[in-house]
Structure formats: structure tokens, C-alpha cells
Design a protein around this motif. Sequence first.
Motif, PDB file in Angstrom:
ATOM      1  N   ARG B 361     -25.294 -26.772  13.779  1.00 51.79           N
ATOM      2  CA  ARG B 361     -24.927 -26.480  12.391  1.00 51.79           C
ATOM      3  C   ARG B 361     -23.772 -25.492  12.310  1.00 51.79           C
ATOM      4  O   ARG B 361     -23.701 -24.567  13.108  1.00 51.79           O
ATOM      5  N   ALA B 362     -22.937 -25.673  11.297  1.00 52.10           N
ATOM      6  CA  ALA B 362     -21.884 -24.687  11.067  1.00 52.10           C
ATOM      7  C   ALA B 362     -21.777 -24.424   9.573  1.00 52.10           C
ATOM      8  O   ALA B 362     -21.794 -25.354   8.773  1.00 52.10           O
ATOM      9  N   ASN B 363     -21.718 -23.170   9.214  1.00 52.70           N
ATOM     10  CA  ASN B 363     -21.472 -22.786   7.823  1.00 52.70           C
ATOM     11  C   ASN B 363     -20.169 -22.023   7.783  1.00 52.70           C
ATOM     12  O   ASN B 363     -19.997 -21.064   8.534  1.00 52.70           O
ATOM     13  N   THR B 364     -19.281 -22.434   6.925  1.00 56.00           N
ATOM     14  CA  THR B 364     -17.990 -21.759   6.925  1.00 56.00           C
ATOM     15  C   THR B 364     -17.551 -21.426   5.506  1.00 56.00           C
ATOM     16  O   THR B 364     -17.697 -22.230   4.607  1.00 56.00           O
ATOM     17  N   ARG B 365     -17.090 -20.187   5.364  1.00 58.53           N
ATOM     18  CA  ARG B 365     -16.703 -19.707   4.032  1.00 58.53           C
ATOM     19  C   ARG B 365     -15.381 -18.971   4.094  1.00 58.53           C
ATOM     20  O   ARG B 365     -15.350 -17.748   4.198  1.00 58.53           O
ATOM     21  N   PRO B 366     -14.275 -19.676   4.017  1.00 60.83           N
ATOM     22  CA  PRO B 366     -13.017 -18.941   3.892  1.00 60.83           C
ATOM     23  C   PRO B 366     -12.855 -18.512   2.426  1.00 60.83           C
ATOM     24  O   PRO B 366     -13.111 -19.310   1.532  1.00 60.83           O
ATOM     25  N   GLN B 367     -12.485 -17.272   2.210  1.00 58.13           N
ATOM     26  CA  GLN B 367     -12.406 -16.777   0.830  1.00 58.13           C
ATOM     27  C   GLN B 367     -11.127 -15.988   0.609  1.00 58.13           C
ATOM     28  O   GLN B 367     -10.724 -15.206   1.456  1.00 58.13           O
ATOM     29  N   LEU B 368     -10.539 -16.205  -0.550  1.00 61.43           N
ATOM     30  CA  LEU B 368      -9.332 -15.451  -0.893  1.00 61.43           C
ATOM     31  C   LEU B 368      -9.570 -14.720  -2.192  1.00 61.43           C
ATOM     32  O   LEU B 368     -10.113 -15.283  -3.138  1.00 61.43           O
ATOM     33  N   GLU B 369      -9.175 -13.470  -2.221  1.00 62.83           N
ATOM     34  CA  GLU B 369      -9.250 -12.725  -3.472  1.00 62.83           C
ATOM     35  C   GLU B 369      -7.870 -12.105  -3.665  1.00 62.83           C
ATOM     36  O   GLU B 369      -7.475 -11.210  -2.921  1.00 62.83           O
ATOM     37  N   ILE B 370      -7.142 -12.628  -4.650  1.00 64.18           N
ATOM     38  CA  ILE B 370      -5.718 -12.293  -4.740  1.00 64.18           C
ATOM     39  C   ILE B 370      -5.370 -11.666  -6.076  1.00 64.18           C
ATOM     40  O   ILE B 370      -5.642 -12.246  -7.127  1.00 64.18           O
ATOM     41  N   TYR B 371      -4.770 -10.491  -6.032  1.00 62.26           N
ATOM     42  CA  TYR B 371      -4.351  -9.824  -7.271  1.00 62.26           C
ATOM     43  C   TYR B 371      -2.838  -9.692  -7.389  1.00 62.26           C
ATOM     44  O   TYR B 371      -2.333  -9.171  -8.360  1.00 62.26           O
ATOM     45  N   ALA B 372      -2.120 -10.165  -6.360  1.00 63.24           N
ATOM     46  CA  ALA B 372      -0.656 -10.146  -6.432  1.00 63.24           C
ATOM     47  C   ALA B 372      -0.209 -11.543  -6.848  1.00 63.24           C
ATOM     48  O   ALA B 372      -0.953 -12.493  -6.695  1.00 63.24           O
ATOM     49  N   ASP B 373       1.036 -11.662  -7.405  1.00 67.69           N
ATOM     50  CA  ASP B 373       1.410 -12.996  -7.894  1.00 67.69           C
ATOM     51  C   ASP B 373       2.423 -13.732  -7.025  1.00 67.69           C
ATOM     52  O   ASP B 373       2.685 -14.894  -7.229  1.00 67.69           O
ATOM     53  N   ASP B 374       2.991 -13.054  -6.035  1.00 64.53           N
ATOM     54  CA  ASP B 374       3.965 -13.720  -5.190  1.00 64.53           C
ATOM     55  C   ASP B 374       3.461 -13.703  -3.740  1.00 64.53           C
ATOM     56  O   ASP B 374       3.862 -12.862  -2.940  1.00 64.53           O
ATOM     57  N   VAL B 375       2.567 -14.606  -3.445  1.00 66.72           N
ATOM     58  CA  VAL B 375       1.956 -14.580  -2.120  1.00 66.72           C
ATOM     59  C   VAL B 375       1.857 -15.997  -1.540  1.00 66.72           C
ATOM     60  O   VAL B 375       1.936 -16.976  -2.270  1.00 66.72           O
ATOM     61  N   LYS B 376       1.684 -16.057  -0.234  1.00 67.22           N
ATOM     62  CA  LYS B 376       1.429 -17.341   0.400  1.00 67.22           C
ATOM     63  C   LYS B 376       0.099 -17.201   1.142  1.00 67.22           C
ATOM     64  O   LYS B 376       0.003 -16.498   2.139  1.00 67.22           O
ATOM     65  N   CYS B 377      -0.914 -17.786   0.573  1.00 68.79           N
ATOM     66  CA  CYS B 377      -2.226 -17.680   1.209  1.00 68.79           C
ATOM     67  C   CYS B 377      -2.788 -19.080   1.406  1.00 68.79           C
ATOM     68  O   CYS B 377      -2.825 -19.869   0.474  1.00 68.79           O
ATOM     69  N   THR B 378      -3.207 -19.381   2.616  1.00 63.65           N
ATOM     70  CA  THR B 378      -3.820 -20.688   2.831  1.00 63.65           C
ATOM     71  C   THR B 378      -5.127 -20.499   3.578  1.00 63.65           C
ATOM     72  O   THR B 378      -5.284 -19.574   4.363  1.00 63.65           O
ATOM     73  N   HIS B 379      -6.047 -21.366   3.277  1.00 63.69           N
ATOM     74  CA  HIS B 379      -7.250 -21.345   4.096  1.00 63.69           C
ATOM     75  C   HIS B 379      -7.767 -22.760   4.266  1.00 63.69           C
ATOM     76  O   HIS B 379      -7.528 -23.641   3.454  1.00 63.69           O
ATOM     77  N   GLY B 380      -8.428 -22.961   5.378  1.00 62.31           N
ATOM     78  CA  GLY B 380      -8.921 -24.300   5.652  1.00 62.31           C
ATOM     79  C   GLY B 380     -10.098 -24.239   6.584  1.00 62.31           C
ATOM     80  O   GLY B 380     -10.208 -23.339   7.406  1.00 62.31           O
ATOM     81  N   ALA B 381     -10.989 -25.183   6.412  1.00 61.38           N
ATOM     82  CA  ALA B 381     -12.153 -25.231   7.280  1.00 61.38           C
ATOM     83  C   ALA B 381     -12.476 -26.683   7.575  1.00 61.38           C
ATOM     84  O   ALA B 381     -12.369 -27.538   6.703  1.00 61.38           O
ATOM     85  N   THR B 382     -12.844 -26.950   8.795  1.00 66.33           N
ATOM     86  CA  THR B 382     -13.258 -28.310   9.127  1.00 66.33           C
ATOM     87  C   THR B 382     -14.514 -28.262   9.995  1.00 66.33           C
ATOM     88  O   THR B 382     -14.721 -27.330  10.751  1.00 66.33           O
ATOM     89  N   ILE B 383     -15.332 -29.259   9.810  1.00 65.83           N
ATOM     90  CA  ILE B 383     -16.497 -29.439  10.683  1.00 65.83           C
ATOM     91  C   ILE B 383     -16.465 -30.906  11.081  1.00 65.83           C
ATOM     92  O   ILE B 383     -16.466 -31.784  10.219  1.00 65.83           O
ATOM     93  N   GLY B 384     -16.366 -31.170  12.371  1.00 65.68           N
ATOM     94  CA  GLY B 384     -16.229 -32.564  12.768  1.00 65.68           C
ATOM     95  C   GLY B 384     -16.824 -32.854  14.121  1.00 65.68           C
ATOM     96  O   GLY B 384     -17.416 -31.990  14.756  1.00 65.68           O
ATOM     97  N   GLN B 385     -16.674 -34.095  14.514  1.00 70.04           N
ATOM     98  CA  GLN B 385     -17.167 -34.522  15.820  1.00 70.04           C
ATOM     99  C   GLN B 385     -15.995 -34.928  16.701  1.00 70.04           C
ATOM    100  O   GLN B 385     -14.872 -34.995  16.239  1.00 70.04           O
ATOM    101  N   LEU B 386     -16.291 -35.205  17.958  1.00 67.60           N
ATOM    102  CA  LEU B 386     -15.241 -35.662  18.857  1.00 67.60           C
ATOM    103  C   LEU B 386     -14.683 -36.996  18.364  1.00 67.60           C
ATOM    104  O   LEU B 386     -15.416 -37.841  17.871  1.00 67.60           O
ATOM    105  N   ASP B 387     -13.381 -37.150  18.521  1.00 67.98           N
ATOM    106  CA  ASP B 387     -12.694 -38.346  18.058  1.00 67.98           C
ATOM    107  C   ASP B 387     -13.032 -39.530  18.976  1.00 67.98           C
ATOM    108  O   ASP B 387     -12.663 -39.554  20.152  1.00 67.98           O
ATOM    109  N   GLU B 388     -13.737 -40.514  18.438  1.00 71.76           N
ATOM    110  CA  GLU B 388     -14.184 -41.668  19.241  1.00 71.76           C
ATOM    111  C   GLU B 388     -13.011 -42.444  19.821  1.00 71.76           C
ATOM    112  O   GLU B 388     -13.071 -42.931  20.946  1.00 71.76           O
TER     113      GLU B 388
END
Lengths: 256, 441
Positions: B361-388
Motif C-alpha cells: 500500500r502507498a498513501n501519498t499527499r503532496p500539498q501546496l499552500e501558496i500565499y505569493a502570486d508569482d510562483v512556479k509550484c508543481t506536485h505529482g504523485a503516482t502509484i503503479g506497477q511494473l510495465d508489462e
Amino acid sequence: MLEIKNLKASIEDKEILHGLSLQVRPGEVHAIMGPNGSGKSTLARVLAGSDDYEVTGGEITLDGEDIIDLEPDERAQRGIFMAFQYPVEIPGVSNTYFLRTALNSVRKARGEEELSGGDFLKLAREKAKLVDLDPDLMKRSLNVGFSGGEKKRNEIFQMAVLDPRIAILDETDSGLDIDALRVVADGVNKLRNEDRMIIVVTHYQRLLNYIIPDHVHVLVGGQIAKSGDKSLAEELEATGYTELEREVRNAATANT
Amino acid sequence: MTNMMTQTNTFASLADSVREARAWSEPAWFLERRGRGARHFAELGFPSQKLEDWKYTNIKPVAEAEYQVPGDEASVSAGVLAEFEYGDLDAHRFVFVNGVFQPALSHLDKLPKGVTASTLREALTTDNETFRKYFGAQADIEKHHLTALNAALVQDGFFLAVAPNTVVEKPFHLLFLTTSDAEPAIANLHNVIVLGTSAQATILETHGAAQTHRYLKNIVTEIDAAPNAHLDRYVVQRESVENGWHISSEYVHQGRDSNVRSHSLDFGGDIVRHNIWAKLDGEAAEAVLNGLYMLRGNQHVDNFMWVEHTKENIPSHELFKGILDEHASAAFTGRIYVHKEAQKTDAKQTNQNLLLSDTARANTRPQLEIYADDVKCTHGATIGQLDEQALFYLRSRGVDPIQARNLLIHAFACDITERIRIPQVLDKAEELLTAQLGESK
């Protein structure tokens, strides 16, 4: 010799090959042609052992050994090689490391000694010349960022290194411009010899101007509809597949 | 309430045994902090899963254990030590067993002028001024449960202070082991790392157990990187897979143009939690947090981090990749907090998990809390299996299924491993990854 008898294969319960038979003798090059959806790629992938397909009937033997229950790696170790229509990109696995691992598995299965890193590189450099493969590509991740032509060349390069008993080229020509096609075809021709069997699966006749086949088979609706020599390919180029498809349909209706 | 009483009582006797084991005298300010830590922990207790930040990690077994503090006399053999070394890596070495420094197993080569490297006890007995200033400056004993516990029970730790413009070429290898017949054992350590302006250092931490026994290692680390300072950190966690509990709480403060690169490599541990609170407190202060975990059996690893951008032009990058087999589980919480002054923030946060079994099992929580207006913020999460398709490709060339799978897993991990700048550590990471995978079907 490769012998396919009355082969039936399905994907997700849908039968694609409806009893296909084919014999390939050492030294022969067979071309399998046919319209889209006729089962050409299915045949190639079934021969390579893809578990996307289920073989529901018939036989495949290589030099007398039934291979249907063999895993893809076991088939490769017995000398079956398929050049993929769409070679898979695998980031993080280097071309060289992968191929050395593969070659050593194959050599081990043949009872040969494994190759050291140095000996492998020597062999790889020599074989890369066959298809004019940029040595830099060998160091890179497997197929990652390769152009379409480079990917196909890499397939033939792998074939040259693994030195298979039988090679199945699954639409190796599609998407290639004429220069790339020549390079790939040249590479394959250099790998022709009296022992090796080659099956060229293609949609287009053009490739067969460069790799001259001994036999041509046309696959329609999961069966071989017509076989002949290289003139059959030329004939098809003129008439297209439509006529042949109609004949097959009519024959089927007549039978019912 | 009964539970709390038991916990507090056990805790009081624990505090006593730490005091008794103390053959050295502690300064008043330190004792006072111990007292405060004890009081806060008595109120806080261990965190429960009801708390949002602890949602994915059940530390009930950790909370309910009745710990014993092993005596100071324990040590480990050279053979055990060799298991935790890194080939021919030349490093200053500090070995701690059960939270206590082992001079006989450690060695400190000549250091550049302006560098102090010592144990926490030594820094206390010599009344080191830098140590006094930075020890406890960030560690939050009022809110953070395990940090409060650590404050009350701390036994020893590593202290490094590097003067401005000073580069320590050779890495410091900190080896934290446990061994005890008394179980469950507990070890509490507190490290302090202070880099002056344009100073540079590399720290390698290794965690493990010298014998099979149940234990909790509770470790607090405070890092202060002055402007333009550079710190490379590697934490190789190889605690006992069945019996090792490991909780780390790290506090990082970075000045402008500083660069802290942190790599955690988790292969061991039964229940593991890493907390990082990083404050990027100067323009262009850069934080890189990388993590790799390969778990099996019933192992659980939780990476929790809070990265705060307070000024302009700050980049932060978090990349955590996990491979989970059997019943293993992992959690990831990455919070990026961008203050309104922190314009032109460039924050990137990624967590990718590869599940090798249906029960991992995997639980993933990327979180952004942004109070500035000129920013570059990215987040990503993946849960997968081996590529058949990739597996088929490799196998169609003759590679057997285990080798094919291992190739793909090493390839998945290489985004992290290739960032390891010490070749011997890279080799070890690959070796440990293979070993963890080796038992897989």
C-alpha cells in the motif's frame, strides 16, 4: 526448421488466428503480408511468447521442439528473436547493460561462456557497424529519445548481437524513410545465412525490394490466403489487398 | 486515562534511568530543558492516528512498549561494524551504540582549522558556545511529540560546527547502532550541524541493529546553513526489518544562497517515520530532498516534510520514490508553504510508488499552500506497477523474469541513486536494493 500447424490464437477471448500453417526451412526468408488487422503482428507476438495472446489450438515447433509452453525468455534462449514494431522505451536501463545481460543469458543457455564487459563491447562495436548505429546510442537508456529509425536500427543491432536461429521482423519498415529503410534492410541482408530463418512481417511491398524473400504469404482474416514467390508481392502492389479480401470472403460464403 | 498514566509512569522511570546512567554532569540550562521536554511529553504523549499529520502511521506499538534504557557499557564487534561500512570510503567516523558514543570504534582525522566535530556530551562539558547557541534553537519541544520525548531522554549525539569559508572534504560517517538483551530498548540522540557562511560539509548517517532485538531509535537533528553554505547529507536506514522502530525529526534553517541536499535511503525498519521541517529563509536558498525506499514484509515507512519558503527566488525539490512488496506500506506527505513575500518560488514535489504485490500500500499527499502570486509550484504523485510491455521486451531478448524485474526496479530507483555523489554510497545503495529485492518471487 520452424513448423506452425493449424495455429489458433486469441486475445481477450477474440480469436485472431484461425488455423494458420507455415513452414520455414533454414536459410529461407519468408515475407508475411496482409491488410491491417489480418493477424500479422499477432503471429509475430505469439511466436515471441507474448502473454497478451492465448494459443487455443495448433502447434509450433522449432527444430522439432514444441515451444508453445515456453516463456519468452526461454524462447529467446533457443534462438527466437522478434524485432518489435514499437520497441519499448525503458528509462534507466542502459542499452549496453541490457544487451550484455541478454546475450549472456542466451549464451549460458547454449552452454557457452559468458562474455566479459570488454569482450562484449568489442562485439557490440563490430555489430553496430552493420546498421550504422551511433555508438553513443549504446550508452543511453534503452530506446529513450531514439528517433523512429534509430529504434528500428537498434532492433536489428540487437538481432546481430544475439545471433538468433530465427528472426521475426514485425513491421520493421513502417514509418521509415527510404534512407533508414535501406540501412535496416542492408543490416538484415548481412545477417542472412544458410542456417538462419527470417520472417519479415510487413504491410508494404517496398521493403521486399530490399530484402528479397524466398516465399511470400498473404494473411487475410487470420489465415494464409495465398502463398507464392516474390512476384506475389509485386502483384499485390498492383492490385492491393481488397481484391484478395473479397475472394476470401466469397470463398467463405461459398463454403457455408 | 489509564493508558496515559501507565505511559507517564514508564516514562518517569525511564527518565530516572537516563539520569542514573549519566556519569557526567550536565549544565543547568540543559537539565532545565530536559525537564521542559519531560513536561511537554507528559502532556503530548505519543501522537495518535487521529492527528492529520500522523494519519497514515500507526505508532501504537511504539507508544505502548515499556522501554528500558540499556547501560552505557554495550559495544559491537569489528565484524558487525564492517557490515555497515562503505567499501574503501575514507571518512571521519563517529559510532554510537544504544545512543552512547564509542570512542574505541570511532576515529577523527585531522580537521581543517575552524572545524569542531565532537559528541554532544563533549560539546556540553567544554561549554561550546556555538553548540549552546544552536542546540534546541529549532527543535520544537512544545508541539512535536517525539522531539519532546527526545529532549527529556537524550543521551548523546553528534555536533559539527564549520567556520565560514571552510570546506571539510572528507565526509563524516555517523553510525548509529543498537544492541541490547534488555528489550524493548530505547535510544535518544540529538545531532547539531552548523555551517558558517560559504562552509561546506558532507554527512553520511547509517542506522542499524547489531543484534535481533526490539528497539526504538528516536533521533533529532538540527541543521543551520548560513548564507552560501553547502551540505550534502545521506541517511542510510537499515534498522531491523522486524523489530526496529525509527523516528527522526529534522529541523533545517537555511540562509540565502545556501544549498542543502538530503538523501534518505530506507531499506530497513519495521515502523519508520521521518519528519523534516525546513525553513528556507534567504533568497535563493535551495533545498533538495530525495528519498528512496524499498520495503517488504510488514515494513512501514512514512516520509513527512514541511518546507517553508519565506523569501524570493527559492527553489526546493523533493523527489521520493518507493518500491513496495508483500504487505509493506509507505506514506508520503509533502507540504510546501509559500509565504507571500516568497515570489518566484520554484517548488517541485514528486512521489512515485511502484507496487510489486497486491497487498502493498502507498498513501501519498503532496500539498501546496501558496500565499505569493508569482510562483512556479508543481506536485505529482503516482502509484503503479511494473510495465508489462517493458518486461516482455526484456524477456523476449532472453533476460529471465527475475533479472528483468530487477533491471526495471533499479531503473525506477536510478533517479534517486544517480544523485548520490559518493561512489561507495551509491554502490552500497545498489547492493542493498538488490538484497531487499533478492528474496522477492
